[in-house]
Write a protein that holds these residues in place. Structure first.
Motif, PDB file in Angstrom:
ATOM      1  N   TYR A 395       0.741  -1.423  -0.017  1.00 54.79           N
ATOM      2  CA  TYR A 395       0.228  -0.015   0.089  1.00 54.79           C
ATOM      3  C   TYR A 395       0.894   1.335  -0.158  1.00 54.79           C
ATOM      4  CZ  TYR A 395      -3.972  -3.039   0.556  1.00 54.79           C
ATOM      5  OH  TYR A 395      -4.914  -3.925   0.345  1.00 54.79           O
ATOM      6  N   LEU A 396       2.152   1.167   0.577  1.00 53.52           N
ATOM      7  CA  LEU A 396       2.973   2.268   0.441  1.00 53.52           C
ATOM      8  C   LEU A 396       3.267   2.422  -1.008  1.00 53.52           C
ATOM      9  CD1 LEU A 396       5.463   1.750   3.724  1.00 53.52           C
ATOM     10  CD2 LEU A 396       3.424   3.336   3.351  1.00 53.52           C
ATOM     11  N   LEU A 397       3.592   1.257  -1.866  1.00 58.61           N
ATOM     12  CA  LEU A 397       4.028   1.319  -3.175  1.00 58.61           C
ATOM     13  C   LEU A 397       2.825   2.216  -4.018  1.00 58.61           C
ATOM     14  CD1 LEU A 397       5.528   0.717  -5.691  1.00 58.61           C
ATOM     15  CD2 LEU A 397       4.311  -1.687  -5.600  1.00 58.61           C
ATOM     16  N   ASP A 398       1.521   1.773  -3.479  1.00 57.85           N
ATOM     17  CA  ASP A 398       0.381   2.323  -4.035  1.00 57.85           C
ATOM     18  C   ASP A 398       0.096   3.989  -4.085  1.00 57.85           C
ATOM     19  OD1 ASP A 398      -1.853   1.291  -5.563  1.00 57.85           O
ATOM     20  OD2 ASP A 398      -2.955   1.070  -3.882  1.00 57.85           O
ATOM     21  N   ILE A 399       0.622   4.471  -2.828  1.00 59.25           N
ATOM     22  CA  ILE A 399       0.520   5.847  -2.473  1.00 59.25           C
ATOM     23  C   ILE A 399       1.587   6.420  -3.525  1.00 59.25           C
ATOM     24  CG2 ILE A 399       1.350   7.547  -0.737  1.00 59.25           C
ATOM     25  CD1 ILE A 399       0.217   5.777   1.415  1.00 59.25           C
ATOM     26  N   ILE A 400       2.860   5.873  -3.777  1.00 58.06           N
ATOM     27  CA  ILE A 400       3.876   6.644  -4.701  1.00 58.06           C
ATOM     28  C   ILE A 400       3.408   6.598  -5.914  1.00 58.06           C
ATOM     29  CG2 ILE A 400       6.106   6.484  -5.277  1.00 58.06           C
ATOM     30  CD1 ILE A 400       6.979   4.870  -2.862  1.00 58.06           C
ATOM     31  N   ALA A 401       2.616   5.471  -6.357  1.00 58.17           N
ATOM     32  CA  ALA A 401       2.347   5.408  -7.849  1.00 58.17           C
ATOM     33  C   ALA A 401       1.082   6.640  -7.905  1.00 58.17           C
ATOM     34  CB  ALA A 401       1.694   4.103  -8.113  1.00 58.17           C
ATOM     35  N   MET A 402       0.440   6.688  -6.973  1.00 59.68           N
ATOM     36  CA  MET A 402      -0.669   7.638  -7.223  1.00 59.68           C
ATOM     37  C   MET A 402      -0.236   9.137  -6.970  1.00 59.68           C
ATOM     38  SD  MET A 402      -4.258   7.262  -7.296  1.00 59.68           S
ATOM     39  CE  MET A 402      -5.542   8.933  -7.587  1.00 59.68           C
ATOM     40  N   TRP A 403       0.601   9.346  -6.206  1.00 61.58           N
ATOM     41  CA  TRP A 403       1.464  10.525  -6.416  1.00 61.58           C
ATOM     42  C   TRP A 403       1.947  11.110  -7.716  1.00 61.58           C
ATOM     43  CZ3 TRP A 403       0.810  14.313  -2.782  1.00 61.58           C
ATOM     44  CH2 TRP A 403       1.806  15.492  -2.804  1.00 61.58           C
ATOM     45  N   LEU A 404       2.851  10.037  -8.023  1.00 60.65           N
ATOM     46  CA  LEU A 404       3.649  10.378  -9.302  1.00 60.65           C
ATOM     47  C   LEU A 404       2.914  10.139 -10.768  1.00 60.65           C
ATOM     48  CD1 LEU A 404       7.020   8.857  -8.144  1.00 60.65           C
ATOM     49  CD2 LEU A 404       6.404  11.358  -7.921  1.00 60.65           C
ATOM     50  N   LEU A 405       2.043   9.359 -10.616  1.00 59.49           N
ATOM     51  CA  LEU A 405       1.477   9.116 -12.100  1.00 59.49           C
ATOM     52  C   LEU A 405      -0.072   9.435 -12.416  1.00 59.49           C
ATOM     53  CD1 LEU A 405       3.203   5.542 -12.273  1.00 59.49           C
ATOM     54  CD2 LEU A 405       4.100   7.657 -13.100  1.00 59.49           C
ATOM     55  N   ILE A 406      -0.758   9.579 -11.463  1.00 63.15           N
ATOM     56  CA  ILE A 406      -2.260   9.581 -11.611  1.00 63.15           C
ATOM     57  C   ILE A 406      -2.508  11.316 -11.309  1.00 63.15           C
ATOM     58  CG2 ILE A 406      -4.762   8.900 -11.097  1.00 63.15           C
ATOM     59  CD1 ILE A 406      -2.634   6.876 -12.372  1.00 63.15           C
ATOM     60  N   PRO A 407      -3.273  11.771 -12.367  1.00 60.07           N
ATOM     61  CA  PRO A 407      -3.574  13.321 -12.049  1.00 60.07           C
ATOM     62  C   PRO A 407      -5.101  13.304 -11.666  1.00 60.07           C
ATOM     63  CG  PRO A 407      -3.696  13.004 -14.260  1.00 60.07           C
ATOM     64  CD  PRO A 407      -3.179  11.568 -13.834  1.00 60.07           C
ATOM     65  N   GLU A 408      -5.437  14.372 -10.753  1.00 64.24           N
ATOM     66  CA  GLU A 408      -6.708  14.375 -10.417  1.00 64.24           C
ATOM     67  C   GLU A 408      -7.881  15.123 -11.561  1.00 64.24           C
ATOM     68  OE1 GLU A 408      -9.996  14.457  -8.568  1.00 64.24           O
ATOM     69  OE2 GLU A 408      -8.355  14.378  -7.230  1.00 64.24           O
ATOM     70  N   ARG A 409      -8.852  14.245 -11.889  1.00 65.93           N
ATOM     71  CA  ARG A 409      -9.962  14.413 -12.846  1.00 65.93           C
ATOM     72  C   ARG A 409     -11.198  14.357 -12.425  1.00 65.93           C
ATOM     73  NH1 ARG A 409      -9.348  15.727 -17.048  1.00 65.93           N
ATOM     74  NH2 ARG A 409     -10.014  14.005 -18.566  1.00 65.93           N
ATOM     75  N   ARG A 410     -11.219  14.950 -11.105  1.00 63.70           N
ATOM     76  CA  ARG A 410     -12.875  15.074 -10.860  1.00 63.70           C
ATOM     77  C   ARG A 410     -13.782  16.045 -11.359  1.00 63.70           C
ATOM     78  NH1 ARG A 410     -15.562  18.312  -6.247  1.00 63.70           N
ATOM     79  NH2 ARG A 410     -13.534  19.531  -6.149  1.00 63.70           N
ATOM     80  N   GLY A 411     -14.651  15.883 -12.003  1.00 64.91           N
ATOM     81  CA  GLY A 411     -15.603  16.564 -12.681  1.00 64.91           C
ATOM     82  C   GLY A 411     -15.264  16.671 -14.400  1.00 64.91           C
ATOM     83  N   ALA A 412     -14.449  16.087 -14.654  1.00 60.63           N
ATOM     84  CA  ALA A 412     -13.892  16.119 -16.107  1.00 60.63           C
ATOM     85  C   ALA A 412     -15.033  15.521 -17.023  1.00 60.63           C
ATOM     86  CB  ALA A 412     -12.682  15.058 -16.260  1.00 60.63           C
ATOM     87  N   GLU A 413     -15.137  16.185 -18.114  1.00 63.16           N
ATOM     88  CA  GLU A 413     -15.844  15.520 -19.341  1.00 63.16           C
ATOM     89  C   GLU A 413     -15.403  14.436 -19.840  1.00 63.16           C
ATOM     90  OE1 GLU A 413     -19.107  16.449 -19.609  1.00 63.16           O
ATOM     91  OE2 GLU A 413     -19.266  18.530 -18.694  1.00 63.16           O
ATOM     92  N   LEU A 414     -16.029  13.339 -20.453  1.00 65.75           N
ATOM     93  CA  LEU A 414     -15.784  12.423 -20.965  1.00 65.75           C
ATOM     94  C   LEU A 414     -15.430  12.475 -22.379  1.00 65.75           C
ATOM     95  CD1 LEU A 414     -17.795   9.486 -19.604  1.00 65.75           C
ATOM     96  CD2 LEU A 414     -15.546  10.251 -18.695  1.00 65.75           C
ATOM     97  N   ALA A 415     -13.976  12.435 -22.959  1.00 64.42           N
ATOM     98  CA  ALA A 415     -13.642  12.505 -24.287  1.00 64.42           C
ATOM     99  C   ALA A 415     -13.990  11.503 -25.313  1.00 64.42           C
ATOM    100  CB  ALA A 415     -12.235  12.840 -24.137  1.00 64.42           C
TER     101      ALA A 415
END
Length: 415
Positions: A395-415
């Motif tokens: 789960y610590l690896l999980d946190i690192i991956a989320m922090w470095l690789l995944i942007p925030e997309r709340r409310g984004a329209e689907l393309a």
């Protein structure tokens, strides 16, 4: 949407639905019912491993490989059916996956030994692998952006309803109808396939995008450039840790309770059911939290909670404390399931959305398929407590991956 995000999706966004209409509700029910059937089947396998092993004279490794084979089959089915869904439609292919899954789950009742049962489980896994991503894509495209995460979590709750039904039904039915009868029940989802095929409609965003489909394969779109590859890599890590922790705990939990505390099947089912109930509450809460404060804060909170709780759980020795801690651990360990459907849908375009859902999540399932094997091996060499505690590092690896690789997309329209 930023310029970078537009480059990732490769197209201009289409406005999402603005309200939850009857089509959205039907899409949700169709996806959730299919996912519930998956959950029911996989958990009854965990409860029946000891009985099947005794009847067919399977080793511990062979018994664990039945779960692994199902999940590896899910990876292959996820790739194939995901690409097919992005090409010809969500509803039709979702129906095919349910039928395939139902038929070969029923075939398991006819198994005469390890190898034919292994084949049936693998092929059933192909159907299981297709259902999750197609259903999640269908729901994400049918629901408003402001409620997309909670809709995703409701589909995830379908799985929990299925596994809870399995935890309740198995102790009651297994002594009466045996493991073959339990597998025979698995043919029933084929009936649901008829309902899904004739009551659901393709989302408008999919219909619009299908008229302008790119020449590249949907699979190729997941790694078309470095920005997109980072998203895919990040989601593979997140989904792998999620599934490894979930299957590593849930498949062996009934056996652990029976071995350490002498619990009968009924008692193990009660303790497991409480853990599953905690998971259900966690999934429900995750969707609402993610819609309110964002995907990244919700994931970070749950990942940290999971890391702490698996350590706490592994150190408890009192059965009642384990009952309470199991619910809290379940809240965090599997609560994150409520967010993957929305997050993946927002990161990838319509022309590759079901493929992304199926491929990325089912690669995680494939890795997670080794969870029971790894946990079982470590438990045999050391202890179940140590095997569970080691999950905290993941789960610590999980946190690192989320922090470095995944942007925030709340409310984004689907393309």
């Amino acid at each position: 949407m930023s310029d970078n995000q537009a480059a990732i999706t490769g197209s201009i966004a289409i406005s999402a639905p603005t309200e939850v209409d009857s089509k959205a509700r039907k899409a949700l029910w169709g996806a959730a019912i299919g996912y519930a059937m998956d959950g029911f089947d996989l958990l009854i396998l965990g409860f029946m491993l000891r009985t099947i092993s005794a009847d067919l004279q399977l080793t511990q490794g062979q018994a664990a490989s039945l779960v692994s084979a199902t999940l590896i089959g899910a990876v292959l089915g996820g790739i194939g059916f995901g690409m097919l869904s992005d090409r010809i439609g969500r509803v039709r292919v979702l129906t095919w996956t349910i039928v395939l899954f139902a038929v070969f789950t029923g075939m398991c009742a006819l198994a005469q030994g390890y190898w034919d049962l292994l084949i049936y489980r693998t092929i059933a896994g192909l159907g299981l692998g297709g259902e999750f991503g197609i259903g999640m894509a269908l729901v994400a495209e049918a629901w408003p952006a402001s409620k997309r995460a909670r809709a995703s979590s409701y589909v995830g709750l379908g799985w929990q309803v299925g596994v809870l039904a399995a935890a309740i039904a198995t102790p009651i039915l297994l002594p009466t109808i045996g493991w073959r009868g339990m597998f025979a029940i698995g043919i029933l989802p084929a009936v649901a396939a008829y309902f899904i095929r004739h009551s659901l409609h393709e989302p408008e965003v999919f219909v619009a995008r299908s008229k302008d489909r790119p020449k590249e394969s949907a699979l190729r779109l997941l790694v078309k450039d470095w920005d997109t590859t980072k998203l895919s890599l990040g989601m593979v890590v997140l989904c792998s840790v999620q599934n490894f922790g979930y299957y590593g705990v849930m498949i062996w939990l009934p056996n652990y309770l029976a071995t350490r505390f002498g619990f009968a099947l009924t008692q193990s089912a009660v303790w497991t059911s409480v853990t599953i109930a905690g998971m259900a509450v966690g999934i429900y809460a995750f969707g609402h939290i993610a819609d309110r404060i964002g995907r990244r804060p919700a994931f970070f909170g749950y990942m940290l909670g999971a890391a702490v709780m698996v350590i706490v759980y592994s150190r408890l020795t009192d059965p009642f404390q384990l009952l309470i801690a199991g619910a809290v651990m379940g809240f965090f360990v599997n609560g994150m399931l409520g967010g993957y459907g929305a997050l993946i849908s927002e990161l990838f375009p319509t022309t590759a959305r079901a493929t992304a859902q199926n491929v990325l999540f089912n690669i995680g399932r494939g890795v997670g398929g080794f969870g029971p094997l790894v946990v079982g091996t470590i438990a045999a060499a050391y202890s179940f407590e140590m095997a569970i505690a080691l999950l905290a590092t993941l789960y610590l690896l999980d946190i690192i991956a989320m922090w470095l690789l995944i942007p925030e997309r709340r409310g984004a329209e689907l393309a």
